[in-house]
Scaffold this motif. Structure first.
Motif, short mmCIF file in Angstrom:
data_model
loop_
_atom_site.label_atom_id
_atom_site.label_comp_id
_atom_site.label_asym_id
_atom_site.label_seq_id
_atom_site.Cartn_x
_atom_site.Cartn_y
_atom_site.Cartn_z
N LYS A 68 28.22 13.84 61.79
CA LYS A 68 27.34 14.37 60.43
C LYS A 68 27.45 13.31 59.35
CE LYS A 68 26.68 19.42 60.93
NZ LYS A 68 26.80 20.42 60.39
N GLY A 69 26.80 13.28 58.59
CA GLY A 69 26.66 12.15 57.36
C GLY A 69 27.46 12.74 56.40
N ASP A 70 27.46 12.03 55.37
CA ASP A 70 28.24 12.45 53.95
C ASP A 70 27.57 13.57 53.37
OD1 ASP A 70 30.09 10.79 54.36
OD2 ASP A 70 28.92 9.16 53.04
N LYS A 71 27.93 14.61 52.76
CA LYS A 71 27.44 15.72 52.12
C LYS A 71 26.56 15.24 50.96
CE LYS A 71 29.03 19.83 52.09
NZ LYS A 71 29.82 21.11 51.96
N VAL A 72 25.39 15.81 50.91
CA VAL A 72 24.47 15.45 49.85
C VAL A 72 24.32 16.84 48.97
CG1 VAL A 72 22.16 14.80 48.82
CG2 VAL A 72 23.40 13.73 50.93
N ILE A 73 24.44 16.74 47.62
CA ILE A 73 24.49 18.09 46.77
C ILE A 73 23.18 18.04 46.41
CG2 ILE A 73 25.23 19.38 44.70
CD1 ILE A 73 27.24 19.10 47.23
N VAL A 74 22.51 19.11 46.30
CA VAL A 74 21.23 19.43 45.82
C VAL A 74 21.22 20.52 44.81
CG1 VAL A 74 18.59 19.80 46.22
CG2 VAL A 74 20.01 18.68 47.73
N PHE A 75 21.21 20.28 43.28
CA PHE A 75 21.35 21.09 42.19
C PHE A 75 20.05 21.58 41.57
CE2 PHE A 75 22.45 22.36 37.85
CZ PHE A 75 23.14 23.67 38.18
N LYS A 76 19.63 22.67 41.37
CA LYS A 76 18.28 22.73 40.70
C LYS A 76 18.47 23.90 39.62
CE LYS A 76 15.38 22.63 45.03
NZ LYS A 76 14.44 23.25 45.91
N LYS A 77 17.70 23.71 38.51
CA LYS A 77 18.12 24.30 37.09
C LYS A 77 16.72 24.66 36.61
CE LYS A 77 20.87 24.11 32.86
NZ LYS A 77 21.60 23.47 32.08
N VAL A 85 20.83 26.84 41.32
CA VAL A 85 21.04 26.89 42.64
C VAL A 85 21.75 25.70 43.25
CG1 VAL A 85 19.85 27.09 44.83
CG2 VAL A 85 18.93 28.22 43.15
N LYS A 86 22.69 25.64 43.79
CA LYS A 86 23.49 24.37 44.15
C LYS A 86 23.53 24.60 45.91
CE LYS A 86 27.75 21.97 43.97
NZ LYS A 86 29.24 22.06 43.32
N ASN A 87 23.10 23.67 46.47
CA ASN A 87 23.07 23.57 47.83
C ASN A 87 23.64 22.34 48.42
OD1 ASN A 87 21.96 26.01 48.70
ND2 ASN A 87 19.90 25.15 48.06
N GLY A 88 24.32 22.10 49.43
CA GLY A 88 24.62 21.08 50.09
C GLY A 88 23.94 20.77 51.60
N HIS A 89 23.98 19.62 51.86
CA HIS A 89 23.27 19.15 53.20
C HIS A 89 24.11 17.88 53.58
CE1 HIS A 89 20.31 18.24 56.06
NE2 HIS A 89 20.35 16.89 55.76
N ARG A 90 24.32 18.14 55.08
CA ARG A 90 24.81 16.98 55.85
C ARG A 90 23.88 16.67 56.98
NH1 ARG A 90 30.94 17.76 57.51
NH2 ARG A 90 30.76 15.73 57.94
N GLU A 228 28.21 29.12 57.79
CA GLU A 228 29.00 27.95 58.37
C GLU A 228 27.91 26.88 58.94
OE1 GLU A 228 31.90 29.24 61.12
OE2 GLU A 228 33.07 30.58 59.61
N LEU A 229 26.87 27.24 59.31
CA LEU A 229 25.92 26.34 59.74
C LEU A 229 25.20 25.48 58.90
CD1 LEU A 229 24.34 28.42 62.66
CD2 LEU A 229 26.12 26.77 62.84
N ASP A 230 24.41 24.61 59.08
CA ASP A 230 23.69 23.73 58.20
C ASP A 230 22.38 23.59 58.91
OD1 ASP A 230 22.71 22.05 56.30
OD2 ASP A 230 23.86 20.43 56.78
N GLY A 231 21.35 24.46 58.70
CA GLY A 231 20.09 24.44 59.10
C GLY A 231 19.99 24.67 60.77
#
Length: 234
Positions: A68-77, A85-90, A228-231
């Motif tokens: 898995k790649g580095d975590k990318v943080i997606v923050f919406k306001k 809303v704060k989400n992380g994606h790897r 614990e899963l990512d998509g």
């Protein structure tokens, strides 16, 4: 010699013995894989450009590992709405080692998934033109009715499986997989073939196991695992 080749929907400039990180491949670790969609070849001052691909050219590689790649943080306001809303994606990746680049004479191999999808679309468009207009709609309407009868009263919401969206769910139902129990019996590789026409990089490794928990009514256990899963990717 170098080549520009399409791998998992992205174009890469590669050379022999180079390591490349690409979107997750379905090939197992340690196995070899080849890519026929070579767009350009460069050998010194000689450059060959495909239209769009070069016939007979091929890039062969070995899958070293999945990661898995580095975590990318997606923050919406939203201002003055109290919405945050704060989400992380790897991103799921595969590390491959380029073993050889062949300029001509290579035989077409497994990476023909795109070629399998195209004929299906052509057949669907061609059949109504050849057959009578009155006969074709009846045949097309018959299949959905039969599928609806099978699904009535026992169809499950497959979207509850992490990683499955509306498009994939409808594709699975059309293939006769309408319940969690049905999905739990299918191997990940077979699921990938069924949804090959759906755009996107879908990793199906955990779908049967998730479906088994859902079929058994173990929702708390499933929810804990999905957190614990990512998509749908472990």
């Amino acid at each position: 010699m170098y080549a520009i080749v399409e791998i998992a929907g992205h174009q890469f400039k590669v050379e022999k013995d180079q390591r490349v990180f690409v979107n997750r491949l379905q090939t197992e670790e340690g196995k070899k894989v080849s890519f026929d969609n070579v767009l350009l070849l460069g050998d010194g001052d000689k450059v060959t450009v495909g239209a769009p691909a070069i016939d007979g050219a091929q890039v062969s590689a070995k899958v070293l590992k999945h990661l898995k790649g580095d975590k990318v943080i997606v923050f919406k306001k939203k201002r003055r709405k109290g919405y945050r809303v704060k989400n992380g994606h790897r991103q799921s990746l595969s590390e491959i080692l380029i073993e050889s680049i062949v300029a001509s004479g290579a035989k077409k191999t497994a990476p023909a998934k795109a070629e399998k999808v195209a004929p299906k679309k052509e057949v669907k468009k061609a059949e109504p033109k050849v057959e009578a207009k009155a006969a074709a709609p009846k045949a097309e309407k018959a299949a959905p009715k039969a599928a609806a009868k099978k699904a009535t009263g026992k169809a499950d919401d497959l979207k509850k499986v992490e990683g499955i969206g509306p498009k994939i769910a409808s594709t699975l139902v059309e293939a006769g997989i309408a319940t969690f129990a049905d999905l739990a019996k299918i191997k990940p590789a077979a699921i990938s073939e069924i949804i090959a026409g759906v755009r996107g990089n879908h990793v199906t490794d955990t779908w049967p196991a998730q479906a088994k928990l859902a079929a058994d009514g173990k929702w708390d256990e499933l929810k804990k695992w999905q957190d614990e899963l990512d998509g749908g990717k472990a």
